[in-house]
Write an enzyme that holds these catalytic residues in place. Structure first.
Site, PDB file in Angstrom:
ATOM      1  N   SER A 146      52.653  38.227  13.711  1.00  0.00           N
ATOM      2  CA  SER A 146      53.887  37.324  12.856  1.00  0.00           C
ATOM      3  C   SER A 146      53.721  37.805  11.491  1.00  0.00           C
ATOM      4  CB  SER A 146      54.038  35.802  13.044  1.00  0.00           C
ATOM      5  OG  SER A 146      54.020  35.100  14.353  1.00  0.00           O
TER       6      SER A 146
ATOM      7  N   ASP B  18      64.031  34.808  12.051  1.00  0.00           N
ATOM      8  CA  ASP B  18      62.772  33.614  12.658  1.00  0.00           C
ATOM      9  C   ASP B  18      63.274  31.966  12.248  1.00  0.00           C
ATOM     10  OD1 ASP B  18      60.201  32.748  11.781  1.00  0.00           O
ATOM     11  OD2 ASP B  18      59.646  34.503  11.831  1.00  0.00           O
TER      12      ASP B  18
ATOM     13  N   HIS C 136      57.360  28.624   9.326  1.00  0.00           N
ATOM     14  CA  HIS C 136      57.373  30.313   9.724  1.00  0.00           C
ATOM     15  C   HIS C 136      58.060  30.997   9.277  1.00  0.00           C
ATOM     16  CE1 HIS C 136      56.736  33.660  13.127  1.00  0.00           C
ATOM     17  NE2 HIS C 136      55.928  32.745  12.742  1.00  0.00           N
TER      18      HIS C 136
END
Ligand code: NAG
Ligand code: NAG
Ligand code: NAG
Ligand code: NAG
Ligand code: NAG
Ligand code: NAG
Ligand code: NAG
Ligand code: NAG
Ligand code: NAG
Length: 751
Positions: free
Chosen positions: A540, A140, A213
């Site tokens: 996600s 990520d 994220h």
């Protein structure tokens, strides 16, 4: 939020495409070169030394400048900067198997453990000791190690078998790792080679997360328990990951918000390292465009991980459209996003004390009273708050009502209300496809049914007023839930339509998890709103939920293969929502199908004790690839070996779901094998559910087991009528006397 990442990334792909089309022939570009390792001369002790020597032999070449990564686990080969003539030299070598030009991928967030039924006193959490001893590798944007979610209080020591490390780099040092975050490394040679600089303003050249994220996905999968967190007051509660006892290793392969770049060569390097380090689960909320598996680096690297017993889980994508599934290789567990039973509301009260409740994420606890209500009646442009339609002289300091507009999106209406200098907004709409950062001004979305009454009030009375507007209410028990999120990518998977995808739905809307506190979530007036925990949405966010559940299952059943873990997750999933109806599609409000939700919504406690397992091993995938009729080189590229046996070939794996595509024929049969992992003495009866227009038969319809791990075969046949709709589906449910229900969707499609 996630949606915008998706869109800006799309723009980047175009840019890169145009640049490379215009470039000079002899320009250097990054290629991933897949080699046949049996061709390595004995004189080279390591693969890497062989790779260096190959590059040295190219003319003219500066090998030191060219090699990016040597790969040893995901495949044998390397990535390097090469000119077209280097490439053609290389491709003449007998050791050359395949070339993949560099490609760029895209990214696709308290209450979710409770929504999943996870409890401290019963079910999988206590049995799995919260995932103790399992290592989850996350690929990520990096990680914010100081987040309380990565505190190692209560964590056991690092497993002996762990080979990973904690990298030293910009504002990141090896002391940032602990017993929770046991590894952190970054991979950026690929994007740097493509000329994409790591912006000092927008990223850190180290495993440290800038975007948030990666911190979000990691804390969702395995974050430690943190009390009293919220998204600016919404969703207040205790945040914890799905497997709070598991260890986390971060492989940063996604870079900088202004470029949103993730290069295939970097992703491969991260996956290669994760395999070498010894992760048990790999979670990827990243995707590249749909391509055949012999060109798809995530598919190739995942198969290699699966062969080593690593469970690989990937996002299905945020395209929301039919046939838009990515990461759909049959060895990958592909995850779609569902909504949860929580909503965020605000209440408008009129002067006569009637209350109207709507959707709002406005991130501040404000209370508006005695405000004048404006509605641009008689002028459609003003009534629907078109861009630049509102006149600041008319609306300043007032609450603006914007009528339903089929044309402009709600986020544009909200921006217009903000631009005009109004005080607050009320938008009428039946849908609320909004992300929390769309709420740039105090505002509420009212359903047109109730909104019409507020509009009547504004139309009727010259000096209409709002008595009050109250923000910041979090409601649980919202119905219907779950639904298939509007953005979640839908089947078929065009690359191999004989396998139903997505596999499973998991929570992916308004998920609260840790983020980086360095960037403001949004700016309102003069205030930068910054938080350690934020809501986020996307496939996600759904993916790390499944990674967490897989970690819990692994902790309970160390011996289970990746296919067995997936089978347990799929056959125990549910497809009925909290109103007792089949899961709905958020986009249309109509019943969804397995093309949208796969086997259904994940149910971790049930997955622990599935009764029967549909297992598969590497040979099954080889036979499947034989069935795709790949040529020799294509086969070698995917399975990374020389000898294989295509005497058995089929495109029907021992999968826990069924999909029949019909052209001329009207009947199709599937052969399956199930293993008893429940009670030794179990008798299963087949329960078949199907609508008119479809007929399902099974042989035998009773499976009798006398021992644990015993296997039984059955044949399932699907027939459709001439008048059957294009997509029709039913379910096979094996039910035993111990109350196990082993459920599989069966889809028939006319092409
Ligand atoms: C770690 O990195 C920092 C800055 O990047 C550097 O000053 C320091 O010497 C490095 N430490 C080690 C042990 O490499
Ligand atoms: C509401 O505002 C008006 C002026 O716009 C004022 O005259 C009135 O007293 C206010 N009412 C209350 C209850 O505050
Ligand atoms: C409606 O409002 C727009 C924007 O303020 C303005 O340009 C337009 O002339 C108005 N139309 C009418 C019919 O008044
Ligand atoms: C909201 O309006 C203010 C004032 O016009 C402006 O400075 C700000 O950029 C606007 N916010 C957004 C997100 O458009
Ligand atoms: C909104 O939904 C209601 C029923 O819930 C329906 O009557 C109305 O036509 C819908 N409005 C729009 C603009 O779609
Ligand atoms: C209050 O006003 C609204 C809008 O005019 C109307 O629909 C509603 O019925 C009224 N409520 C009461 C209790 O009078
Ligand atoms: C290939 O597999 C089949 C059975 O699946 C076996 O009968 C045959 O001997 C195998 N061939 C080779 C060359 O291993
Ligand atoms: C389906 O039937 C048509 C016409 O009878 C024939 O041309 C075609 O080849 C058939 N397709 C398949 C896949 O059997
Ligand atoms: C059997 O399962 C159903 C639903 O899965 C559950 O409601 C019921 O209590 C179970 N019965 C037993 C005897 O465990």
């Amino acid at each position: 939020m996630d949606f915008s990442i998706f869109i800006s990334q799309y723009a980047l792909c175009w840019l890169l495409f145009i640049n490379s089309a215009m470039s000079e022939l002899e320009e250097y570009q990054t290629y991933i070169i897949h080699l046949d390792h049996s061709q390595k001369p004995e004189s080279f002790i390591t693969h890497e030394s062989w790779h260096h020597s190959i590059l040295n032999s190219l003319s003219p070449a500066d090998e030191a400048e060219m090699l990016l990564y040597s790969y040893n686990h995901v495949m044998h080969g390397f990535s390097a900067r090469l000119t077209p003539s280097h490439l053609s030299e290389l491709e003449k070598s007998p050791a050359h198997l395949a070339t993949y030009p560099e490609t760029f991928g895209k990214l696709f967030t308290t209450h979710t453990p409770k929504f999943l039924g996870l409890q401290h006193n019963s079910g999988i959490w206590p049995v799995a000791s919260y995932g103790e001893g399992v290592i989850i590798g996350i690929l990520d944007t990096g990680i914010w190690p100081e987040s309380e979610s990565f505190s190692d209080s209560g964590m056991p020591s690092i497993p002996q078998r762990w080979n990973g490390k904690c990298e030293n780099g910009t504002i990141f040092s090896s002391s940032d790792c602990n017993r929770k975050l046991i590894g952190a490394q970054s991979f950026s040679k690929g994007i740097k080679a493509a000329g994409l600089k790591i912006s000092k303003t927008y990223d850190f050249d180290s495993p440290r997360d800038f975007d948030g994220h990666g911190t979000h996905t990691s804390s969702t999968a395995a974050g430690n328990q943190v009390l009293g967190v919220s998204h600016f007051g919404y969703a207040r509660g205790t945040a914890r990951g799905i497997a709070p006892g598991a260890h986390v290793a971060m492989y940063k392969v996604l870079w900088a918000r202004d470029t949103d770049a993730s290069a295939a060569s970097d992703v491969l390097a991260g996956m290669d390292q994760a395999i070498a380090d010894g992760v048990d689960i790999m979670s990827l909320s990243i995707g590249f465009d749909q391509t055949p598996y012999f060109k798809d680096v995530i598919a190739i690297a995942s198969l290699s991980a699966i062969e080593k017993g690593i469970f690989v889980v990937c996002a299905a994508g945020n395209a929301g459209a039919r046939n838009s599934i990515i990461n759909g290789a049959p060895w990958i567990t592909t995850v779609g996003a569902g909504t949860i039973d929580r909503s965020f509301t605000a209440t408008v009260t009129l002067e006569n004390d009637s209350d109207f409740e709507g959707i709002s994420y406005f991130p501040q606890s404000i209370y508006i009273t005695n405000a004048s209500l404006y509605y641009g009646k008689g002028n459609i442009s003003k009534a629907v708050c078109n861009h630049k339609a509102l006149d600041s002289n008319e609306v300043a300091g007032r609450v603006v009502l914007c009528d339903y507009s089929g044309k402009i999106d709600i986020d544009k209406q909200l921006r217009e209300v903000n631009r005009s200098g109004a005080f607050a907004g009320i938008i009428l709409s039946n849908t609320s496809y909004l992300f929390p950062d769309d709420f740039v001004i105090p505002s509420v979305i009212l359903h047109t049914d109730s909104g019409t009454k507020v509009r009547e009030c504004a139309t009727r009375e010259k000096r209409a007023k709002i008595k009050s507007m109250r923000f910041l209410t979090t409601k649980l028990g919202t119905k219907p839930a779950p639904q298939v999120a509007f953005f979640s990518s839908r089947g078929l998977n065009p690359i191999s339509p004989s396998v139903l995808k997505p596999d499973i739905l998991a929570p992916g809307v308004d998920v609260l998890a840790a983020v980086t506190p360095n960037v403001p979530f949004m700016t309102i007036g003069n205030y930068d709103l910054v938080s350690d925990y934020e809501l986020d949405s996307g496939t996600s966010m759904a993916t790390p939920h499944v990674a967490g559940v897989a970690a819990l299952l692994k902790a309970v059943h160390w011996e289970w293969s990746p296919a067995a873990i997936r089978s347990a997750i799929m056959t125990t999933a549910y497809s009925i929502d909290n109103t007792g109806s089949i899961l709905k599609d958020e986009t249309t409000g109509l019943p969804a199908t397995p093309l949208d939700f796969g086997a259904g919504h994940i149910d971790p406690n049930k997955a622990m004790d599935p009764g029967l397992i549909y297992d598969m091993d590497f040979q099954d995938y080889i036979e499947f690839l034989c069935g795709l009729r790949y040529n020799k080189n294509q086969m070698k590229a995917v399975i990374r070996r020389h000898h294989w046996n295509c005497s058995k070939q089929h495109t029907d794996l021992n999968y826990p779901s069924f999909i029949a595509t019909f052209t001329n024929e009207t009947m199709k049969s599937f052969s399956r094998n199930v293993k008893n992992v429940g009670d030794p003495d179990s008798v299963y009866h087949a329960n078949l559910e199907f609508p008119t227009g479809m007929r399902i038969t099974i042989e035998p319809s009773t499976l009798t087991f006398t021992q644990k791990y015993q296997k039984q075969n059955f044949i399932l046949s699907v027939e459709i009528g001439i008048k059957a709709p294009r997509v029709i589906y039913g379910f096979l449910k094996w039910i035993d006397q111990h109350n196990h229900t082993v459920s599989s969707p069966i889809v028939a499609i006319k092409t």
